[in-house]
Design a protein around this motif. Structure first.
Motif, PDB file in Angstrom:
ATOM      1  N   ALA A 150       1.096  -1.193   0.113  1.00 35.97           N
ATOM      2  CA  ALA A 150       0.030  -0.014   0.005  1.00 35.97           C
ATOM      3  C   ALA A 150       0.873   1.090  -0.015  1.00 35.97           C
ATOM      4  CB  ALA A 150      -0.969   0.056   1.171  1.00 35.97           C
ATOM      5  N   LEU A 151       2.020   1.288   0.669  1.00 39.67           N
ATOM      6  CA  LEU A 151       2.813   2.603   0.815  1.00 39.67           C
ATOM      7  C   LEU A 151       3.675   2.675  -0.530  1.00 39.67           C
ATOM      8  CD1 LEU A 151       4.172   2.126   4.198  1.00 39.67           C
ATOM      9  CD2 LEU A 151       2.653   3.652   3.529  1.00 39.67           C
ATOM     10  N   PHE A 152       4.161   1.270  -1.194  1.00 43.81           N
ATOM     11  CA  PHE A 152       4.584   1.519  -2.421  1.00 43.81           C
ATOM     12  C   PHE A 152       3.568   2.070  -3.559  1.00 43.81           C
ATOM     13  CE2 PHE A 152       5.072  -0.628  -6.534  1.00 43.81           C
ATOM     14  CZ  PHE A 152       6.484  -0.169  -6.959  1.00 43.81           C
ATOM     15  N   PHE A 153       2.324   1.668  -3.478  1.00 44.72           N
ATOM     16  CA  PHE A 153       1.333   2.299  -4.206  1.00 44.72           C
ATOM     17  C   PHE A 153       1.165   3.764  -4.044  1.00 44.72           C
ATOM     18  CE2 PHE A 153      -1.314  -1.705  -4.645  1.00 44.72           C
ATOM     19  CZ  PHE A 153      -0.305  -2.273  -5.925  1.00 44.72           C
ATOM     20  N   SER A 154       1.345   4.259  -2.850  1.00 47.80           N
ATOM     21  CA  SER A 154       1.250   5.774  -2.506  1.00 47.80           C
ATOM     22  C   SER A 154       2.437   6.665  -2.842  1.00 47.80           C
ATOM     23  CB  SER A 154       1.043   5.809  -0.964  1.00 47.80           C
ATOM     24  OG  SER A 154       0.084   4.959  -0.398  1.00 47.80           O
ATOM     25  N   GLY A 155       3.483   5.748  -3.101  1.00 46.34           N
ATOM     26  CA  GLY A 155       4.622   6.774  -3.508  1.00 46.34           C
ATOM     27  C   GLY A 155       5.268   7.550  -2.616  1.00 46.34           C
ATOM     28  N   GLY A 156       6.176   8.265  -2.929  1.00 47.38           N
ATOM     29  CA  GLY A 156       6.918   9.360  -2.097  1.00 47.38           C
ATOM     30  C   GLY A 156       7.890   8.613  -1.304  1.00 47.38           C
ATOM     31  N   ASP A 157       7.925   9.186   0.029  1.00 51.96           N
ATOM     32  CA  ASP A 157       8.827   8.472   1.120  1.00 51.96           C
ATOM     33  C   ASP A 157       8.287   7.235   1.882  1.00 51.96           C
ATOM     34  OD1 ASP A 157       6.958   9.898   2.426  1.00 51.96           O
ATOM     35  OD2 ASP A 157       8.767  11.314   3.226  1.00 51.96           O
ATOM     36  N   ARG A 158       7.228   6.968   1.489  1.00 55.08           N
ATOM     37  CA  ARG A 158       6.524   5.885   2.063  1.00 55.08           C
ATOM     38  C   ARG A 158       5.967   6.077   3.488  1.00 55.08           C
ATOM     39  NH1 ARG A 158       8.424   0.030  -0.017  1.00 55.08           N
ATOM     40  NH2 ARG A 158       8.693   0.434  -2.008  1.00 55.08           N
ATOM     41  N   GLN A 159       5.899   7.456   3.873  1.00 57.16           N
ATOM     42  CA  GLN A 159       5.735   7.758   5.135  1.00 57.16           C
ATOM     43  C   GLN A 159       4.188   8.114   5.353  1.00 57.16           C
ATOM     44  OE1 GLN A 159       7.727   7.577   7.898  1.00 57.16           O
ATOM     45  NE2 GLN A 159       8.882   6.450   6.400  1.00 57.16           N
ATOM     46  N   GLU A 160       3.315   8.223   4.155  1.00 58.16           N
ATOM     47  CA  GLU A 160       1.872   8.768   4.398  1.00 58.16           C
ATOM     48  C   GLU A 160       1.302   7.756   3.290  1.00 58.16           C
ATOM     49  OE1 GLU A 160      -0.345  12.716   4.588  1.00 58.16           O
ATOM     50  OE2 GLU A 160       1.083  12.670   2.739  1.00 58.16           O
ATOM     51  N   LEU A 161       0.228   7.172   3.631  1.00 58.71           N
ATOM     52  CA  LEU A 161      -0.657   6.316   2.873  1.00 58.71           C
ATOM     53  C   LEU A 161      -1.719   7.351   2.120  1.00 58.71           C
ATOM     54  CD1 LEU A 161      -1.796   3.409   2.386  1.00 58.71           C
ATOM     55  CD2 LEU A 161      -3.759   4.090   3.956  1.00 58.71           C
ATOM     56  N   LYS A 162      -1.640   7.023   0.709  1.00 57.23           N
ATOM     57  CA  LYS A 162      -2.437   7.765  -0.189  1.00 57.23           C
ATOM     58  C   LYS A 162      -2.832   6.898  -1.203  1.00 57.23           C
ATOM     59  CE  LYS A 162      -0.080  12.283   0.170  1.00 57.23           C
ATOM     60  NZ  LYS A 162       0.760  13.244  -0.863  1.00 57.23           N
ATOM     61  N   LEU A 163      -3.787   6.053  -1.006  1.00 59.68           N
ATOM     62  CA  LEU A 163      -4.540   4.986  -1.761  1.00 59.68           C
ATOM     63  C   LEU A 163      -5.603   5.558  -2.663  1.00 59.68           C
ATOM     64  CD1 LEU A 163      -4.459   1.523   0.117  1.00 59.68           C
ATOM     65  CD2 LEU A 163      -2.882   2.305  -1.812  1.00 59.68           C
ATOM     66  N   LYS A 164      -5.803   5.160  -3.835  1.00 58.00           N
ATOM     67  CA  LYS A 164      -6.969   5.571  -4.510  1.00 58.00           C
ATOM     68  C   LYS A 164      -7.700   3.925  -4.797  1.00 58.00           C
ATOM     69  CE  LYS A 164      -6.988   6.629  -8.895  1.00 58.00           C
ATOM     70  NZ  LYS A 164      -6.862   7.478 -10.079  1.00 58.00           N
ATOM     71  N   VAL A 165      -8.781   3.985  -4.312  1.00 55.18           N
ATOM     72  CA  VAL A 165      -9.432   2.698  -4.739  1.00 55.18           C
ATOM     73  C   VAL A 165     -10.853   3.021  -5.708  1.00 55.18           C
ATOM     74  CG1 VAL A 165     -10.989   0.778  -3.572  1.00 55.18           C
ATOM     75  CG2 VAL A 165      -9.141   1.728  -2.491  1.00 55.18           C
ATOM     76  N   ALA A 166     -10.649   2.273  -6.645  1.00 52.85           N
ATOM     77  CA  ALA A 166     -11.508   2.649  -7.752  1.00 52.85           C
ATOM     78  C   ALA A 166     -12.706   1.191  -7.910  1.00 52.85           C
ATOM     79  CB  ALA A 166     -11.250   2.856  -9.014  1.00 52.85           C
ATOM     80  N   GLY A 167     -13.857   1.421  -8.319  1.00 49.77           N
ATOM     81  CA  GLY A 167     -14.881   0.210  -8.171  1.00 49.77           C
ATOM     82  C   GLY A 167     -16.052   0.479  -8.913  1.00 49.77           C
ATOM     83  N   ARG A 168     -16.851  -0.453  -9.188  1.00 47.73           N
ATOM     84  CA  ARG A 168     -17.888  -0.551  -9.872  1.00 47.73           C
ATOM     85  C   ARG A 168     -18.925  -1.549  -9.465  1.00 47.73           C
ATOM     86  NH1 ARG A 168     -19.261  -3.434 -14.777  1.00 47.73           N
ATOM     87  NH2 ARG A 168     -17.700  -4.658 -15.417  1.00 47.73           N
ATOM     88  N   ILE A 169     -20.216  -1.597  -9.741  1.00 47.58           N
ATOM     89  CA  ILE A 169     -21.094  -2.748  -9.165  1.00 47.58           C
ATOM     90  C   ILE A 169     -21.984  -2.667 -10.404  1.00 47.58           C
ATOM     91  CG2 ILE A 169     -23.087  -2.969  -7.664  1.00 47.58           C
ATOM     92  CD1 ILE A 169     -22.110  -0.786  -5.747  1.00 47.58           C
ATOM     93  N   TRP A 170     -22.326  -4.050 -10.603  1.00 42.62           N
ATOM     94  CA  TRP A 170     -23.024  -4.169 -11.986  1.00 42.62           C
ATOM     95  C   TRP A 170     -24.122  -5.531 -11.552  1.00 42.62           C
ATOM     96  CZ3 TRP A 170     -18.034  -5.903 -11.675  1.00 42.62           C
ATOM     97  CH2 TRP A 170     -17.888  -7.086 -12.056  1.00 42.62           C
ATOM     98  N   LYS A 171     -25.155  -5.623 -12.020  1.00 43.61           N
ATOM     99  CA  LYS A 171     -26.104  -6.426 -11.993  1.00 43.61           C
ATOM    100  C   LYS A 171     -26.016  -7.870 -12.862  1.00 43.61           C
ATOM    101  CE  LYS A 171     -30.838  -6.929 -10.562  1.00 43.61           C
ATOM    102  NZ  LYS A 171     -32.197  -6.217 -10.311  1.00 43.61           N
ATOM    103  N   GLU A 172     -26.004  -9.130 -12.385  1.00 44.19           N
ATOM    104  CA  GLU A 172     -26.065  -9.857 -13.410  1.00 44.19           C
ATOM    105  C   GLU A 172     -27.379 -10.212 -13.886  1.00 44.19           C
ATOM    106  OE1 GLU A 172     -23.563 -12.462 -14.119  1.00 44.19           O
ATOM    107  OE2 GLU A 172     -22.435 -11.114 -13.189  1.00 44.19           O
ATOM    108  N   GLN A 173     -27.164 -10.599 -15.472  1.00 42.28           N
ATOM    109  CA  GLN A 173     -28.590 -10.625 -16.250  1.00 42.28           C
ATOM    110  C   GLN A 173     -29.258 -12.034 -16.212  1.00 42.28           C
ATOM    111  OE1 GLN A 173     -29.855  -7.940 -17.690  1.00 42.28           O
ATOM    112  NE2 GLN A 173     -28.086  -6.663 -16.748  1.00 42.28           N
TER     113      GLN A 173
END
Length: 308
Positions: free
Chosen positions: A285-308
């Motif tokens: 998670a800190l690797f994803f956040s970038g920088g000096d790994r002293q602060e968490l900056k996570l972006k979580v994207a998502g979607r919901i769909w309905k089964e047909q």
């Protein structure tokens, strides 16, 4: 909060086979029995006793819940449920005599003949059940109230979905969003503080239904992790009609999770402990956040769909 009758489980499972008893009740049996009140009021005709009268007799005077076998009585005929018998230290709550181990078999037999509505009748369940089947049904009744899905505190509020949506918004100040896709950014200045605390709950209105997005930090064994997962505000059979995906990444890497939202009938802790969601180790998670790994900056994207 399952409501309704959970404390009687052991009592029901230890139920004796009442059909082995003689179904005829003599006048001597009734002399010390609570059924004497009903019988005398109806000229001794037990068959004509109204359901309300018997229902009243089946209420424990201590907990006011319906009694299930074994039902105990004192020498004066006052009854008490088996759970409360221990609570009152084997003393009759009505006349203070010692209860002993006298069973009120007559009342137990009459209870067998009753059919009662579900306790959630006012919430939409209109089925009628034999007395001894009522509790089992109520534990899984689809109309039973839901527990508040908020995981940041031990909230005891229960209700239907529209009520809980208002409760989450007004009392827990939960963010509400419309739409079936989302992008959320989670920032924490000191990501090394992991105390099994829920960080975020967001509710989405999608397909006319509500979904709870959880994001939290906890320890998985000795390893600190972050986890995101979705719960559906409804029953499990409806939840299975939907799918969702979550995606997190950075520095040219990406993690993707796809699954079925869990019903809020399952507690947030049960879902979390089953690891049914997107799990990110802290170092990643800190690797994803970038920088000096002293602060968490996570972006979580998502979607919901309905089964047909």
């Amino acid at each position: 909060m399952a409501p309704g009758g959970g404390i009687y489980k052991d009592v029901i499972e230890s139920r004796v086979a009442f059909s082995d008893y003689d179904m005829e009740t003599s006048s001597s049996d009734l002399r010390g029995s609570p059924l004497r009140k009903v019988a005398s009021g109806l000229g001794g005709n037990l068959g004509a006793a109204s359901t309300n009268d018997v229902h009243e007799l089946l209420e424990c005077p201590v907990c006011i819940n319906l009694m299930y076998p074994p039902i105990y009585q004192c020498p004066n005929g006052h009854t008490v449920c088996s759970i409360c018998k221990a609570r009152v230290h084997n003393t009759c709550p009505t006349c203070r005599n010692e209860l002993g181990n006298i069973r009120c078999l007559a009342l137990e037999k009459v209870a067998e003949s009753l059919e009662l509505p579900c306790r959630y009748q006012t919430l939409g369940c209109h089925d009628i059940f034999p007395y001894y089947s009522k509790l089992k049904h109520e534990k899984s009744c689809r109309y039973r109230p839901y527990n508040c899905p908020y995981a940041g505190a031990d909230c005891s509020v229960t209700g239907d979905i529209p009520f809980l949506v208002i409760h989450l918004k007004n009392d827990h100040k939960v963010d509400m969003h419309d739409g079936c896709s989302f992008n959320h950014r989670y920032v924490k200045s000191n990501p090394y503080e992991v105390e099994n605390a829920t960080w975020m709950l967001t509710v989405f209105n999608c397909f006319g239904r509500q979904f709870c997005l959880h994001f939290e930090a906890f320890h998985l064994g000795m390893a600190p992790v972050y986890m995101a997962f979705l719960r559906f505000m409804g029953d499990e059979d409806e939840a299975r009609q939907f799918n969702y995906s979550l995606e997190v990444g950075g520095n040219g890497r990406k993690l993707i999770w796809q699954g079925v939202p869990r019903s809020i009938r399952d507690s947030h802790r049960k879902v979390r402990d089953s690891q049914d969601g997107l799990i990110i180790q802290r170092n990643l998670a800190l690797f994803f956040s970038g920088g000096d790994r002293q602060e968490l900056k996570l972006k979580v994207a998502g979607r919901i769909w309905k089964e047909q």
